[in-house]
Design a protein around this motif. Structure first.
Motif, mmCIF file in Angstrom:
data_model
loop_
_atom_site.group_PDB
_atom_site.id
_atom_site.type_symbol
_atom_site.label_atom_id
_atom_site.label_comp_id
_atom_site.label_asym_id
_atom_site.label_seq_id
_atom_site.Cartn_x
_atom_site.Cartn_y
_atom_site.Cartn_z
ATOM 1 N N ALA A 285 0.680 -1.076 0.022
ATOM 2 C CA ALA A 285 0.028 -0.058 0.066
ATOM 3 C C ALA A 285 0.597 1.426 -0.202
ATOM 4 N N ARG A 286 0.916 2.261 -0.450
ATOM 5 C CA ARG A 286 1.271 3.260 -1.308
ATOM 6 C C ARG A 286 1.064 4.505 -0.049
ATOM 7 N N GLN A 287 1.737 4.955 1.276
ATOM 8 C CA GLN A 287 1.344 5.539 2.103
ATOM 9 C C GLN A 287 1.872 6.921 1.663
ATOM 10 N N PHE A 288 1.459 8.243 2.658
ATOM 11 C CA PHE A 288 2.017 9.618 2.108
ATOM 12 C C PHE A 288 1.832 9.576 0.443
ATOM 13 N N SER A 289 0.744 9.340 -0.134
ATOM 14 C CA SER A 289 0.566 9.973 -1.311
ATOM 15 C C SER A 289 -0.380 11.237 -1.289
ATOM 16 N N ARG A 323 0.151 19.293 -9.094
ATOM 17 C CA ARG A 323 1.692 19.150 -9.223
ATOM 18 C C ARG A 323 2.845 20.816 -9.859
ATOM 19 N N THR A 377 4.860 19.377 -15.807
ATOM 20 C CA THR A 377 5.560 18.356 -15.601
ATOM 21 C C THR A 377 5.708 17.587 -16.877
ATOM 22 N N ALA A 390 -0.648 0.544 -13.494
ATOM 23 C CA ALA A 390 -0.360 0.956 -13.165
ATOM 24 C C ALA A 390 -0.626 0.639 -11.060
ATOM 25 N N ARG A 391 -1.059 0.710 -10.616
ATOM 26 C CA ARG A 391 -1.705 0.677 -9.491
ATOM 27 C C ARG A 391 -2.557 -0.668 -8.921
ATOM 28 N N LEU B 10 11.240 10.248 1.169
ATOM 29 C CA LEU B 10 10.030 11.418 0.693
ATOM 30 C C LEU B 10 10.057 12.616 0.523
ATOM 31 N N TRP B 14 10.123 14.836 -2.784
ATOM 32 C CA TRP B 14 9.842 16.348 -3.238
ATOM 33 C C TRP B 14 10.531 17.303 -4.194
ATOM 34 N N VAL B 191 4.631 0.797 1.683
ATOM 35 C CA VAL B 191 5.448 2.555 0.850
ATOM 36 C C VAL B 191 5.746 3.178 0.417
ATOM 37 N N VAL B 192 6.474 4.533 0.914
ATOM 38 C CA VAL B 192 5.948 5.578 0.971
ATOM 39 C C VAL B 192 5.976 6.292 -0.383
ATOM 40 N N ASP B 193 5.364 7.275 -0.507
ATOM 41 C CA ASP B 193 5.128 7.114 -2.004
ATOM 42 C C ASP B 193 5.845 7.360 -3.008
ATOM 43 N N ASP B 194 6.444 6.878 -4.363
ATOM 44 C CA ASP B 194 7.304 6.249 -4.806
ATOM 45 C C ASP B 194 7.301 6.724 -6.303
ATOM 46 N N ARG B 195 5.983 8.023 -6.265
ATOM 47 C CA ARG B 195 5.868 8.441 -7.274
ATOM 48 C C ARG B 195 6.986 9.417 -8.251
ATOM 49 N N GLY B 197 6.856 11.783 -10.102
ATOM 50 C CA GLY B 197 7.233 13.028 -11.151
ATOM 51 C C GLY B 197 6.858 12.813 -12.341
ATOM 52 N N ARG B 202 2.161 6.307 -12.261
ATOM 53 C CA ARG B 202 2.333 5.422 -11.138
ATOM 54 C C ARG B 202 1.996 5.492 -10.140
#
Lengths: 421, 202
Positions: A285-289, A323, A377, A390-391, B10, B14, B191-195, B197, B202
């Motif tokens: 699970a993705r956190q702090f997204s 963004r 971006t 992707a998810r 993280l 950013w 997992v911490v956000d791995d997008r 940019g 993703r």
């Protein structure tokens, strides 16, 4: 002129009727009856040119025939209400129509006794009354806020809706001009100690809603907001003080803010662990997204509107990206085969909704219309298939995929993404 | 420590996003008016304005009630699974059901949500930290009377919920030392956000 007047009346019938199906029926049967007779003067009773109008007033009101409404979900402490995107023009959401999402109801807070405590890894733990905060140099900015669950009803391959309004689909999105004090100013006042990297923001509601926020964001463009569209922020939006994290998911922008603790790690609150995290394929699970990727949604024509006749129609909608700035919105009127650049209404602001428009001559045949946004971006709003890839298909937040609306040969508009998957 | 590593990751992600910047040509009237996202204080601003008041340790302590994943903030007190069952059946059962699975509000008990998606996101299947239970229950539960539970009752009901999820034994007792030591089944799921940019989806 007749082409123009007919649709406008139809649109009003749609707005003021609560049952979409009934409205659609009315429009279809009345389309010819509502055709403008240019030779007869309109009947207004009483004739406003023969009767003096009312006096000035302390607080204005909407025209009787214009009563846009939020879509209030379950009457529960943890619930939401969606903005009527189909009724709104431009990019500003009237404050009383801004979407709502609460976890324990809307608290009644007296501004005079509200305080903000800032402590933790700081040189001087401090407490601020609202009159203290309001004295710091202010800024005003236009930003969108979107719940990261917005649009989730159009993500399931097996359960793609058709008869859904854009309000029910994407109405957890609103834009306001927010006024407040940069959080960086307050953090400068208390003196952040070296080694600090996060903060905990806590609300004064009955859930004491709390989220961890990286210090980088706090020092960048976070705001302590007390103003919304020129007046005090609404109770539903966090009166008297809310945290604004421009471009980030709504949940992290804690309302009724009463405490900020500067820390060196996240607190791992319930809202950033068991909620507002994104399950991905492969068992993670993705956190702090926090960041809201680029997105757009058509607001007209959408269900339950029925195009009463072929001819010229202006497709319009909103595009936004957490963004930065929207640079391009494309519209397809043939199910995604060909795309044309929509017109972007200026100003196009960073981390703010942009209004797009595309003039379309409908030939009366069934088709699917879509929009897709690009931000500065280079991110292009993905298809739902791209997001699935992707998810995975089981994720729970951040549904920024392209939306599609099907226009039937009889002009009836329904949500059409199911036709493309 | 893991959270610290997460923070570093993280922060790095950013910076990538932040470097992307607006694509518009700088210097256009629109840019001069609107591109200024970061807020600059007026030049004459003092180092400190002095508005507001310093908060005493007692004032901070009155509101500083959150609980961190390493247990920081946990109060004194303790509670057993058996004691917790009584608390649960008194304060929680109406919204969460007699076995924590019936609702009508959040389903608390269950195992792996990943196999039964869209199954319920339960404490046993999805919560990465046991301390979050204390933090959340003490601030927000029971929904109609938040904050009514004593520390002993809170530790006890956490012990009961963890036991129902198969995370702790029937004779477990939770306190400020044992609770942060509990390793949750979903601990390594996150997992911490791995997008990254840019144009990546993703």
């Amino acid at each position: 002129m007749s082409e123009k007047h007919g649709p406008r009346l139809s649109r009003r019938a749609w707005i003021t009727t609560t049952s979409g199906v009934v409205a659609a029926g009315l429009i279809k049967t009345q389309a010819d009856a509502l055709r403008l007779d240019a030779q007869t003067a309109p009947l207004q009773t009483p004739d406003p040119t023969k009767v003096p109008g009312r006096f000035t007033s302390e607080v204005g009101r909407r025209a009787v025939g214009e009563q846009p409404r939020r879509l209030a979900r379950a009457q529960a402490l943890s619930s939401s209400a969606q903005s009527p995107l189909q009724d709104l023009m431009g990019i500003i959401t009237p404050a009383d129509l801004h979407f709502e999402r609460h976890h324990a109801g809307i608290p009644e807070i007296a501004k005079g006794s509200h305080e903000l405590l800032v402590h933790g890894m700081v040189d001087r733990p401090m407490v601020f009354r609202m009159s203290d905060i309001e004295r710091y140099p202010r800024v005003s900015r236009l930003y969108f806020i979107e719940c990261s669950g917005n649009g989730g009803s159009a993500y399931s391959r097996e359960n793609m809706p058709t008869e859904i309004t854009v309000q029910a689909l994407d109405g957890l999105l609103s834009t306001s001009e927010w006024t407040g004090v940069p959080l960086s100013t307050i953090l400068r006042e208390v003196g952040v100690r070296s080694g600090a990297s996060w903060l905990l923001a806590e609300g004064s509601d009955a859930a004491m809603m709390s989220r961890s926020v990286p210090l980088e964001k706090a020092m960048d463009d976070a705001l302590l907001a007390f103003g919304q569209n020129g007046e005090a922020i609404r109770p539903e939006q966090g009166y008297p003080l809310r945290l604004m994290l421009p471009g980030w998911e709504g949940n992290a922008q804690v309302k009724w803010l009463r405490r900020i603790e500067v820390t060196d790690r996240p607190t791992m609150t319930r809202e950033e662990t068991s909620k507002y995290t994104d399950p991905l394929e492969g068992g993670t699970a993705r956190q702090f997204s926090f960041l809201m990727d680029a997105k757009s949604t058509i607001t007209f024509p959408t269900y339950p509107f029925v195009l009463p006749e072929r001819g010229w129609w202006e497709i319009t909608g909103l595009a936004w990206s957490g963004r930065g700035r929207i640079t391009r919105v494309e519209v397809s009127t043939d199910g995604g085969a060909r795309w044309a650049d929509a017109v972007l209404q200026q100003p196009v602001l960073p981390k703010c909704t942009a209004r797009f428009r595309h003039l379309w001559e409908w030939n009366g045949r069934e088709t699917v219309i879509l929009s897709r946004a690009t931000d500065d971006t280079g991110y292009v709003q993905p298809t739902v298939q791209q997001l699935w890839e992707a998810r995975g298909e089981r994720t729970r937040y951040h549904f920024n995929h392209q939306r599609a609306w099907k226009v039937a040969s009889d002009g009836a508009v329904t949500f059409g993404l199911g036709d493309l998957v | 420590m893991r959270p610290t590593a997460a923070a570093v990751t993280l922060a790095a992600s950013w910076m990538l996003v932040g470097c992307a910047g607006p694509a518009d040509a700088p210097g256009t009237p629109a840019d001069e008016s609107f591109a200024d996202i970061a807020y600059a204080l007026p030049e004459q601003a003092p180092r400190r304005f002095g508005f507001g008041a310093e908060a005493s340790a007692a004032r901070v302590a009155r509101w500083d009630t959150d609980v961190k994943p390493d247990g920081e903030g946990l109060p004194a007190g303790k509670g057993t699974v058996a004691e917790g069952e009584v608390v649960f059946m008194t304060y929680c059962v109406a919204c969460h059901g007699p076995t924590g699975t019936e609702g009508p509000n959040d389903v608390l008990v269950g195992s792996d949500p990943w196999e039964a998606w869209p199954g319920s996101v339960t404490v046993g299947g999805y919560w990465p930290y046991a301390t979050t239970l204390y933090d959340y229950i003490s601030r927000a539960m029971p929904q109609l009377t938040p904050g009514v539970l004593t520390p002993n009752q809170t530790y006890a009901v956490i012990a009961y919920i963890l036991h129902r999820n198969g995370v702790v034994a029937a004779d477990a007792e939770m306190d400020a030392q044992t609770l942060p030591a509990v390793i949750m089944p979903a601990r390594d799921r996150f997992v911490v956000d791995d997008r990254q940019g840019g144009s990546q989806i993703r």
